[in-house]
Design a protein around this motif. Structure first.
Motif, short mmCIF file in Angstrom:
data_model
loop_
_atom_site.label_atom_id
_atom_site.label_comp_id
_atom_site.label_asym_id
_atom_site.label_seq_id
_atom_site.Cartn_x
_atom_site.Cartn_y
_atom_site.Cartn_z
N PRO A 118 -2.59 -39.85 14.37
CA PRO A 118 -3.92 -39.40 14.77
C PRO A 118 -4.48 -40.02 15.98
O PRO A 118 -5.15 -39.56 16.93
CB PRO A 118 -4.93 -39.51 13.65
N PRO A 119 -4.65 -41.51 16.19
CA PRO A 119 -5.09 -41.96 17.26
C PRO A 119 -4.39 -41.60 18.68
O PRO A 119 -4.94 -41.19 19.64
CB PRO A 119 -4.83 -43.30 17.26
N LEU A 120 -3.03 -41.22 18.49
CA LEU A 120 -2.19 -40.57 19.70
C LEU A 120 -2.89 -39.24 20.12
O LEU A 120 -2.96 -39.00 21.40
CB LEU A 120 -0.86 -40.45 19.32
N TYR A 121 -3.09 -38.48 19.00
CA TYR A 121 -3.70 -37.13 19.38
C TYR A 121 -5.19 -37.44 20.14
O TYR A 121 -5.51 -36.68 20.93
CB TYR A 121 -3.90 -36.22 18.21
N ALA A 122 -5.91 -38.24 19.60
CA ALA A 122 -7.15 -38.41 19.88
C ALA A 122 -7.15 -38.86 21.41
O ALA A 122 -7.99 -38.53 22.34
CB ALA A 122 -7.95 -39.47 18.89
N ILE A 123 -6.26 -39.80 22.02
CA ILE A 123 -6.35 -40.42 23.14
C ILE A 123 -5.78 -39.38 24.14
O ILE A 123 -6.21 -39.22 25.02
CB ILE A 123 -5.20 -41.65 23.01
N ALA A 124 -4.84 -38.42 23.66
CA ALA A 124 -4.39 -37.40 24.54
C ALA A 124 -5.39 -36.28 24.85
O ALA A 124 -5.48 -35.66 25.85
CB ALA A 124 -3.06 -36.65 23.75
N ILE A 125 -6.34 -36.02 23.70
CA ILE A 125 -7.27 -34.93 23.83
C ILE A 125 -8.41 -35.59 24.77
O ILE A 125 -8.70 -34.88 25.75
CB ILE A 125 -7.93 -34.72 22.61
N LEU A 126 -8.78 -36.74 24.66
CA LEU A 126 -9.58 -37.50 25.48
C LEU A 126 -9.11 -37.36 27.09
O LEU A 126 -9.97 -37.23 28.00
CB LEU A 126 -9.91 -38.90 25.19
N LEU A 127 -7.92 -37.80 27.18
CA LEU A 127 -7.56 -37.69 28.48
C LEU A 127 -7.51 -36.33 29.29
O LEU A 127 -7.70 -35.98 30.46
CB LEU A 127 -6.03 -38.43 28.39
N ALA A 128 -7.08 -35.29 28.33
CA ALA A 128 -6.98 -34.09 28.77
C ALA A 128 -8.38 -33.53 29.04
O ALA A 128 -8.74 -32.89 30.16
CB ALA A 128 -6.62 -33.02 27.64
N VAL A 129 -9.42 -33.79 28.26
CA VAL A 129 -10.81 -33.56 28.40
C VAL A 129 -11.42 -34.21 30.00
O VAL A 129 -11.79 -33.32 30.79
CB VAL A 129 -11.76 -34.01 27.38
N LEU A 130 -11.16 -35.55 30.08
CA LEU A 130 -11.42 -36.05 31.21
C LEU A 130 -10.67 -35.45 32.59
O LEU A 130 -11.35 -35.35 33.76
CB LEU A 130 -11.18 -37.60 31.23
N THR A 131 -9.52 -35.08 32.24
CA THR A 131 -8.72 -34.40 33.55
C THR A 131 -9.43 -33.02 33.76
O THR A 131 -9.42 -32.57 34.87
CB THR A 131 -7.37 -34.39 32.99
N LEU A 132 -9.70 -32.44 32.66
CA LEU A 132 -10.51 -31.16 33.00
C LEU A 132 -11.61 -31.09 33.77
O LEU A 132 -12.12 -30.35 34.61
CB LEU A 132 -10.76 -30.44 31.68
N PHE A 133 -12.33 -32.20 33.32
CA PHE A 133 -13.49 -32.51 34.23
C PHE A 133 -13.42 -33.45 35.36
O PHE A 133 -14.51 -34.08 36.22
CB PHE A 133 -14.72 -32.97 33.38
#
Length: 367
Positions: free
Chosen positions: A225-240
């Motif tokens: 789960p932390p792997l997915y959480a980090i990936a989603i956070l980085l994806a959101v940061l990239t989106l913005f």
């Protein structure tokens, strides 16, 4: 043919909606890359280096006017009012946008060590080139979308492996298609490509950790789960646009390398003999999917030679091998009486692919 009960059909309609939504998104970006993206008559990469120049029709006025203005290796710095710096910092700006066939575009470029300014006339619409690009884009994603849909609607059991394999196929289809469109930056493709890259990395790694059997003990599964959480956070940061740059490629490459390493480990691990057949099938699929592209695309480009139409066709023909082998390796035991037919299909497809690759290599070196 077996008819599903009404309750089962009602329960599966959200799954069909997921499949249709993925298809529509892929079709939109196939259309965007083939029709909406401007075609200036040459191809350039993300750094605006000229990669190839189209062979133009001598009857076209722009063909004679553009003759010898560009050469492969030239680097563009300004296209109309759009600079390369603005292109890299604002992923929604599309090069050559607003210029139609016959219109003249002022371009600043660097040829060798010299800076030049040219007037480039946009070529006429090429219906054949548009159809060819559309067909190539369809071949990029259809095998993965089709494999994901088959797993989504037809295969059982619906467990973690089922969900991961669906995500693997659909995300790979989107990544290939949007990534292929990202150079033009049409339809926010340059912004979405790194977002999907971040999301696909943990899926690849998680998939290879659980197939054909879970590799980690229960106590280590809490690290997923932390792997997915980090990936989603980085994806959101990239989106913005708070995580710009090319670091997303590093994460994806690491995930792919670790996934391949896990397959190799399973193949040689004596304590997991039951997982060897599946690992062997998946490694074979990887080799057949990427081997022809390496032989017919990477090597010719290293030798400064054009791959050619035959190499392109064989490389596209090899794409369906990867989702086909992965699906068969994971669900082989659940196919029942269909296993023999699917095995026969895979064997014939692999033989044709190997034959075409050998012919294309012989033709390339003979030429």
């Amino acid at each position: 043919m077996t008819v599903l009960p009404g309750r089962q059909r009602r329960r599966d309609w959200p799954l069909a909606l997921i499949s249709v939504t993925a298809l529509l998104v892929c079709l939109f970006y196939a259309y965007a890359n083939s029709i909406l993206a401007p075609l200036p008559g040459f191809t350039f990469d993300a750094q605006w280096n000229v990669v190839s120049i189209d062979t133009c029709d001598s009857a076209d006025e722009s063909c004679a006017g553009n003759q010898d203005k560009l050469q492969v290796g030239d680097r563009l710095t300004t296209i109309g009012d759009l600079t390369n710096d603005a292109y890299n910092s604002r992923e929604w700006l599309v090069p050559f946008e607003g210029y139609g066939p016959g219109q003249v575009v002022p371009i600043t470029l660097i040829h060798g060590n010299d800076e030049r300014q040219i007037d480039w006339q946009m070529p006429a619409n090429n219906t054949g080139a548009n159809i060819s690009r559309l067909f190539g884009n369809l071949l990029l994603f259809i095998p993965f979308w089709l494999a994901g849909t088959v797993v989504l609607l037809l295969l059982r059991p619906r467990d973690t492996r089922w969900r991961l394999l669906i995500s693997f196929n659909y995300l790979t289809a989107l990544w290939l298609l949007i990534g292929n469109t990202s150079v033009s930056q049409v339809a926010f493709s340059a912004l979405l490509s790194p977002v999907i890259s971040w999301l696909i990395a943990p899926v690849y790694l998680h998939l290879h950790l659980v197939i054909p059997a879970p590799l980690l003990d229960r106590r280590y599964r809490y690290s997923i789960p932390p792997l997915y959480a980090i990936a989603i956070l980085l994806a959101v940061l990239t989106l913005f646009q708070q995580n710009s740059g090319w670091n997303y490629l590093s994460g994806l490459v690491i995930a792919i390398a670790l996934s391949f390493g896990l397959l190799v480990f399973r193949f040689f691990d004596n304590s997991s003999k039951a997982g060897r057949p599946a690992a062997r099938l998946m490694l074979t699929g990887i080799g057949l999917a990427f081997g022809p592209s390496i032989l017919l695309w990477v090597l010719p480009q290293l030798l400064n030679r054009e791959p050619g139409f035959l190499a392109t066709g064989v490389a596209l023909f090899s794409i369906p091998v990867l989702p086909l082998f992965y699906t068969y390796a994971i669900y082989k035991r659940h196919l029942g009486s269909l296993e023999f037919r699917v095995n026969n299909l895979i064997s014939r497809y692999s033989f044709i692919l190997l034959y075409l690759t050998a012919f294309a290599v012989a033709f390339f070196w003979g030429a």
